[in-house]
Design a protein around this motif. Structure first.
Motif, short mmCIF file in Angstrom:
data_model
loop_
_atom_site.label_atom_id
_atom_site.label_comp_id
_atom_site.label_asym_id
_atom_site.label_seq_id
_atom_site.Cartn_x
_atom_site.Cartn_y
_atom_site.Cartn_z
N ASP A 1 57.58 79.10 6.53
CA ASP A 1 57.25 78.61 5.24
C ASP A 1 57.44 80.04 4.41
O ASP A 1 57.42 81.13 4.86
N ASP B 1 55.79 80.76 1.80
CA ASP B 1 54.46 81.42 1.03
C ASP B 1 53.58 82.45 1.69
O ASP B 1 52.52 82.58 1.36
N GLN C 1 52.07 82.13 4.32
CA GLN C 1 50.88 81.53 5.14
C GLN C 1 51.41 81.78 6.69
O GLN C 1 50.72 81.79 7.63
N ARG D 1 47.92 81.20 1.05
CA ARG D 1 49.18 81.38 0.20
C ARG D 1 49.16 82.50 -0.81
O ARG D 1 48.04 82.46 -1.19
MG MG Z 1 51.60 76.57 2.45
#
Ligand code: MG
Ligand code: UDP
Length: 231
Positions: free
Chosen positions: A91, A93, A95, A198
C-alpha cells in the motif's frame, strides 16, 4: 526481476518518500527491479508526482487509470504490466513497510512459495475495523480451507505465474489468496509484518467495506463450491 506494485488513490504526500524508501531497501538486494505506481484515478496531484518521480528514476514507472476503478482493478493492471518473476504489492500509505521486501522475496525464490501474505499481527487500526476484520478472516479461513490469519494484507509476494493466472476484479483484492488457491497455486504462506498508522491522507474505504466484504465472501464461496476452473 522483481516487480513492486503500489496501488495509488489520492496519496500525493506519500509517493516520493515511499519511492525513496523502496529504492533504499531494494538497491541493496542486488536484483534487477521495477517499481510500478498504479494511479487509480486520483483527483489530487498523485499523477503529477508519479510522473515527476518516474522521470528521475529509471526503475520507476507509472500507469494511470481513467477513473477510480478500485484497488482490485489497480492491482490487476499492475499485475498485467509487471515483468518480474517475483511480484510484491504494498500500500502507498506506509501502513506496510518496504523493509519486509527482502524476506518476502526470499520466501518466494528460496522457500518455494507461490504466494506469501503479510500478517499484521499487531495492527494500528481503529477497533471498528479490527473486530469485523477478525470475523472475515475467520469466515474466509473456514470457507476456503486456507490457513491464513490476514487475507487482506496489502503486502503480498507472488510468483509470476500466480499474478498472470488470476483475475482480480470488483472488490476481490480482499480474497486474492483464495483466487490463487482456486487457480491451482497451493503453496501459500504468511509472514508476520510490521504495521503502522497511515502516515498521510485518509483511508479510502468507509463502513460500506463490510457490506462489500460480505457480498464478496458469498461470491467467493460460490466460486469455491460450484465454480469450474478455467485454467
Ligand atoms: Mg491503509
Ligand atoms: N486504493 C486504490 N484505489 C481505491 C482505494 C484505495 O488504489 O479505490 C489504494 C490506496 O491508495 C492504498 C491502498 O489501496 O495504497 C489501501 O487503501 P487504504 O489505505 O485506504 O485502505 P485501508 O488501509 O484503510 O484498508
Amino acid at each position: 526481476m522483481l516487480s513492486i506494485i503500489v496501488p495509488v488513490f489520492n496519496e500525493k504526500d506519500n509517493l516520493q518518500k515511499l519511492n525513496d524508501e523502496i529504492l533504499f531497501v531494494v538497491q541493496k538486494m542486488g536484483v534487477s527491479f521495477e517499481i510500478i505506481f498504479v494511479d487509480d484515478g486520483s483527483t489530487d496531484q498523485s499523477w503529477k508526482e508519479i510522473e515527476s518521480i518516474s522521470s528521475k528514476n529509471q526503475n520507476t514507472k507509472g500507469v494511470r487509470l481513467r477513473k477510480n476503478y478500485g484497488k482490485s482493478a489497480a492491482l490487476q493492471i499492475g499485475f498485467d504490466t509487471s515483468s518480474g518473476d517475483v511480484v510484491i504489492t504494498l500500500d502507498a500509505d506506509f501502513q506496510d513497510s518496504p523493509h519486509e521486501i527482502p524476506e518476502l522475496y526470499k520466501m518466494i525464490t528460496k522457500d518455494g512459495y507461490d504466494l506469501v501474505s503479510g500478517w499484521k499481527q499487531k495492527r494500528f487500526d481503529p477497533l471498528n475495523k479490527t473486530i469485523p476484520t477478525k470475523l472475515y478472516n475467520w469466515a474466509t479461513r473456514k470457507m476456503s480451507g486456507i490457513e491464513l490469519h490476514d487475507f487482506n494484507c496489502g503486502l503480498k509476494a507472488y510468483k509470476k505465474e500466480v499474478v498472470k493466472n488470476i483475475d482480480v476484479y470488483g472488490e476481490m483484492h480482499r480474497y486474492i489468496p483464495v483466487l490463487a488457491h482456486w487457480a491451482g497455486f497451493t503453496k501459500i504462506g504468511e509472514k508476520v509484518v510490521a504495521h503502522q498508522k497511515r502516515q498521510n491522507g485518509i483511508t479510502k474505504f468507509g463502513p460500506e467495506r463490510f457490506m462489500h466484504g460480505f457480498l464478496d465472501l458469498l461470491s467467493i464461496w460460490f466460486m469455491v463450491k460450484f465454480g469450474k476452473r478455467e485454467h
